[in-house]
Enzyme design. Structure first.
Site, PDB file in Angstrom:
ATOM      1  N   ASP A 504      72.509  16.052  54.146  1.00 50.01           N
ATOM      2  CA  ASP A 504      71.899  17.162  53.409  1.00 50.01           C
ATOM      3  C   ASP A 504      72.981  18.149  52.980  1.00 50.01           C
ATOM      4  O   ASP A 504      74.056  18.228  53.566  1.00 50.01           O
ATOM      5  CB  ASP A 504      70.868  17.851  54.296  1.00 50.01           C
ATOM      6  CG  ASP A 504      69.758  18.501  53.504  1.00 50.01           C
ATOM      7  OD1 ASP A 504      69.959  18.768  52.302  1.00 50.01           O
ATOM      8  OD2 ASP A 504      68.682  18.745  54.071  1.00 50.01           O
ATOM      9  N   GLU A 507      76.154  19.395  48.116  1.00 51.46           N
ATOM     10  CA  GLU A 507      76.573  19.893  46.790  1.00 51.46           C
ATOM     11  C   GLU A 507      78.032  20.384  46.762  1.00 51.46           C
ATOM     12  O   GLU A 507      78.679  20.134  45.736  1.00 51.46           O
ATOM     13  CB  GLU A 507      75.648  21.033  46.343  1.00 51.46           C
ATOM     14  CG  GLU A 507      74.210  20.634  46.173  1.00 51.46           C
ATOM     15  CD  GLU A 507      73.419  20.642  47.478  1.00 51.46           C
ATOM     16  OE1 GLU A 507      73.871  21.243  48.471  1.00 51.46           O
ATOM     17  OE2 GLU A 507      72.366  20.014  47.527  1.00 51.46           O
ATOM     18  N   ASP A 573      64.728  20.025  47.094  1.00 49.91           N
ATOM     19  CA  ASP A 573      63.565  20.745  47.628  1.00 49.91           C
ATOM     20  C   ASP A 573      62.628  21.174  46.505  1.00 49.91           C
ATOM     21  O   ASP A 573      62.462  22.367  46.223  1.00 49.91           O
ATOM     22  CB  ASP A 573      64.035  21.970  48.420  1.00 49.91           C
ATOM     23  CG  ASP A 573      64.908  21.583  49.601  1.00 49.91           C
ATOM     24  OD1 ASP A 573      64.867  20.421  50.012  1.00 49.91           O
ATOM     25  OD2 ASP A 573      65.632  22.458  50.111  1.00 49.91           O
TER      26      ASP A 573
END
Length: 880
Positions: A504, A507, A573
């Protein structure tokens, strides 16, 4: 970026330098090298490198510029020994390979044509420059022509836009958005832009001005609720809608009629919480209402010349008023512009169709390895299981209720209080190994969430994890750090039997100051491929330590080349709304068209109801509209490469909802597992031939313009076309059928293609069609992908055209297939003979003499079935 294969200096040129001295000579100095040509034009050096007959590497530098020292993270194909020719005349240089013609005019512009002189794309001087010392604006930019074509790829974006032609946007990694600088055209070419900094695609040329700055007020920050050391409600905030709208209005009168493309800027150096919306005469052009949004937003609309439109720009919750830009209908170019860099650097990739372009691109950047068969099954996931007992209780209950699944997921906060990192909180997970061991007895794999940011002093010291300054993200560009990062995860997860890691925040989410240094240079120069290096570390480490187990990891970001590291990405999300659900389809299709075949999403949305800051729905478990949205989203998940449910502060198990949903969900889970022989064989085609499991209609029908903008239909594998319902209470749908005949999967009714047809779309079904000339293998209903069964495979033959299908078989788990330890069974149907032939294909994993396979052949639409026992010898079955 890439270390140049051609070293400057006269002494190192492999052939003669040619100088323009005569009327028929090219006017610029150039030299033929081992793999291409180097051209000197004024103060610019243009290097054209022939990688192979279909791939050309172009690099342009200013004289005296130092070459970059940043490693090449993406390309793995070195220039091949291919034959090519070079000719010159007074107007141009012509480079020819077996598949391509590269034409360089005397101004230095490069054009690309097929071997039969069909123009593909060409450079232009417009918006083309190298300005490495720019303090404002971009450093390098290259413009290309654009014609009658559709453009796809570039990653994953939430705009709902399918065709990127003329659309301005920013290629930057975010939660919900993924930047992959690879573009593919229906004309038969792709462009990989080889720059790792933030990149503007079709940077807008015009701005709509607002007379005032709006009622812009600073919102008092809402602190997240912290309970027992956790961010128990990470999304806890109230958008001050009435107090802080930040709405501005103006009018806009276009001078030209046509499709205008827009880009809204809301750059606040961090997350923005609150709505951003742009409307023209009340119609939404841009509409984002989710949390954790990007800084730039794209939209488009057809406008009439001379008509005055009312423009409303709402930028709730941002720290700046924002700006609104646009491109006019005759923009007609494709432009890549990057914030950092000292060279224009790109690869032109040719192919006769999009599939061939992607295959050639994967030759350049790497092919996707095969996942374990279980990865293609159903993934039970929620945010989150709070402890070991809760996770095991739900795993047992799923098995007790006979809901098929292969994988269960532990999301975050399994770590000790006031830390973040891969360490089990013994109070909540007293024996993680025992937990994993019990899951194995249930034939389940465990995936655990791990972030590339660590807030755990003991772990940081133990594994000597250097971080990127100003953040908690590890400096993954440091090879030593990346190896130790993997070692930390191996010690805490893989050694216990955990099969997969949910990577997760890759980025990465936590680096706000882009001026800081990394091991290889300034972060701003290597910002976009962070996820690529995280997945590389995980793949190489796990594959070395567990060579008999295929790697599967999940990550929130991606980059060019990431497909070679045993990983899938998901769309972040996203919120539960019909609008955002529909956007997922286009987002996923453009992601796979960017050359990365494995993608997924949170079925049902991450933020689902009012308990998770989604005011659109109250309780998700009883709200009829949400349950219908969940149903339609679940159907989309069935036909996505990875089939995974998820949701914030949600109990996502399918029995938590009403009986109608559970029944439909069971039906589609069963369908997914019945399709497993088809899916696994298609996955083999991804690995061996760079095919796709999920693709837009234009992938197979690039010359049919009717397919170019379709964003609610897709191909699942080569033969199944599915349409998705994205509106509440819709029970019929207009579906476009390309040329040929199509069979309704549910009824076997045949529909003629080449037109739009209204079809039924009941809530417990979706439009699902199989094209004529298909051989479709179906397995029995099972509880997990590798469950042993004595039931025969059903082979459905859809007549109307010749057909072939390669059924793939192996051990479902190891990399032995790379050594040839697999088996293929080839089914071939002849329409003229009305005959199905079955033969043994490549590989000898199965000795069919010793272990025969049973097939039941069904001739669809003919009411005829026939049983076949295949022993490895050629078998023929006749329809007549």
């Amino acid at each position: 970026m890439k270390k140049n294969q051609t070293i400057y200096g006269l002494s190192l040129f492999l052939l003669v330098i040619l100088t323009a001295t005569g009327q028929n000579k090219y006017p610029n100095s150039f030299a033929k090298t081992a793999h291409g040509v180097s051209i000197q034009k004024d103060k610019e050096t243009i290097q054209i490198e022939i990688v192979n007959a279909s791939i050309i590497h172009v690099k342009k530098t200013l004289t005296g510029t130092k070459p970059s020292t940043i490693p090449d993270y993406v390309t793995i194909l070195k220039p091949q020994k291919v034959s090519w020719n070079l000719k010159e005349n007074k107007d141009q240089l012509l480079i020819s390979t077996a598949n391509l013609k590269v034409v360089v005019d005397k101004a230095g512009n490069i054009g690309y044509e097929t071997k039969d002189n069909k123009k593909l794309v060409g450079e232009t001087k417009e918006v083309t420059y190298i300005k490495p010392n720019n303090d404002k604006g971009n450093a390098v930019s290259q413009s290309f022509t654009v014609g009658d074509e559709a453009l796809y790829g570039l990653g994953q974006f939430q705009s709902g836009i399918m065709n990127w032609k003329n659309v301005p946007m920013r290629l930057q990694q975010y939660n919900q958005e993924i930047a992959i600088p690879f573009l593919i055209s229906t004309k038969g070419y792709g462009i990989y832009w080889h720059n790792y900094s933030l990149t503007d695609f079709n940077e807008p040329q015009n701005e709509i001005q607002f007379a005032n700055t709006g009622d812009f007020k600073s919102v008092a920050s809402t602190k997240e609720v912290v309970a027992t050391g956790e961010k128990e409600n990470v999304a806890a905030y109230i958008s001050k809608e009435n107090l802080d709208k930040n709405i501005r209005e103006t009018t806009f009168t276009p001078k030209k009629s046509g499709e205008y493309t827009f880009l809204a800027l809301s750059d606040n150096n961090g997350r923005m919480r609150g709505e951003i919306k742009v409307t023209l005469d009340g119609e939404d052009i841009i509409n984002y209402s989710t949390i954790w949004m990007p800084r730039r937003y794209s939209g488009k609309k057809y406008l009439q010349a001379g008509k005055t439109y009312k423009v409303v720009f709402q930028n709730t919750g941002a720290k700046i008023p924002g700006k609104l830009f646009y491109n006019e209908p005759d923009f007609n170019k494709t432009v890549f512009s990057s914030t950092k860099g000292s060279a224009i650097d790109y690869y032109l990739i040719q192919g006769t169709n999009p599939g061939e372009v992607i295959a050639n691109y994967q030759d350049l950047t790497g092919k996707a390895p095969l996942f374990a068969k279980s990865a293609y099954g159903f993934w039970q996931c929620r945010e989150r299981y709070h402890n070991q007992a809760e996770l095991l209780e739900n795993a047992r209950e799923m098995r007790k209720r006979q809901i098929p699944f292969d994988n269960i997921v532990q999301d975050w906060f399994y770590w000790p209080e006031k830390t973040k990192g891969p360490e089990w909180d013994r109070a909540k997970y007293p024996d993680a190994k025992a937990m994993v061991d019990e899951l194995k007895t249930l034939n389940l794999n465990l995936m655990v969430s791990v972030w590339p940011e660590v807030k755990n002093a003991a772990l940081e010291k133990k594994y000597n994890l250097t971080k990127i300054e100003g953040s908690h993200n590890v400096d993954i560009y440091d090879k030593g750090v990346s190896e130790r990062f993997y070692r930390m995860i191996n010690d805490s997860m893989f050694k216990l039997g955990v099969k997969s890691i949910w990577l997760d925040g890759t980025e990465p989410e936590g680096v706000n100051n882009t001026k800081v240094k990394t091991e290889v240079g300034p972060y701003e120069e290597v910002q976009n491929p962070y996820s690529l290096e995280v997945t590389r570390a995980m793949y190489e480490g796990r594959r070395a330590d567990y060579p008999k187990e295929r790697v599967f990891n999940l990550t929130r970001s991606a980059y060019s080349g990431q497909q070679r590291y045993g990983v899938a990405s998901w769309s972040g999300d996203v919120e539960a709304s019909w609008r955002q659900f529909s956007e997922q389809i286009a987002a996923g299709l453009n992601f796979t068209m960017a050359g990365v075949p494995y993608w997924t999403h949170d079925i049902g949305g991450f933020f689902r109801d009012s308990k998770s800051i989604n005011p659109e729905f109250d309780s998700q478990y009883t709200n009829p509209e949400y349950i219908e949205l969940l149903t339609r989203w679940f159907q989309f998940g069935t036909f996505s490469p990875i089939f995974r449910i998820h949701g914030y502060v949600s109990e996502t198990e399918i029995w938590r909802y009403n009986q109608a949903f559970e029944s439909t969900a069971r039906k589609f889970i069963d369908l997914r597992y019945q399709l497993m022989p088809y899916i696994y064989s298609q996955a083999w085609q991804i690995t061996s031939n760079s095919r796709q499991l999920m693709s837009p209609l234009a992938y197979q029908y690039p010359n049919d313009k009717n397919t170019w903008g379709i964003k609610d239909q897709l191909f699942f594998g080569e033969s199944i076309m599915v349409g998705f319902v994205t509106q509440y209470q819709q029970r019929e749908k207009d579906l476009y059928f390309p040329e040929g005949d199509w069979y309704n999967y549910w009824t076997n009714e045949k529909i003629q293609g080449g037109k739009i047809t209204k079809v039924k779309a009941e809530l417990n079904e979706i439009p699902m069609f199989v094209k004529a000339g298909t051989i479709l293998p179906l397995g029995p209903k099972v509880q997990y992908a590798t469950q042993k069964t004595t039931e025969p495979l059903q082979i459905k033959v859809y007549p109307g055209k010749d057909a072939q299908f390669v059924l793939y078989l192996d051990d479902n788990e190891s990399y032995e297939y790379e050594k040839g330890k697999y088996s293929e069974v080839i089914f071939t149907y002849s329409e003229s003979k009305k005959e199905l032939t079955i033969i043994n294909g490549q590989g000898n994993f199965i000795d069919f003499k010793q272990k025969p396979m049973d097939f039941v052949v069904e001739w669809v639409g003919k009411g005829k079935t026939e049983k076949v026992v295949f022993t490895g010898k050629e078998s023929k079955i006749n329809l007549q």
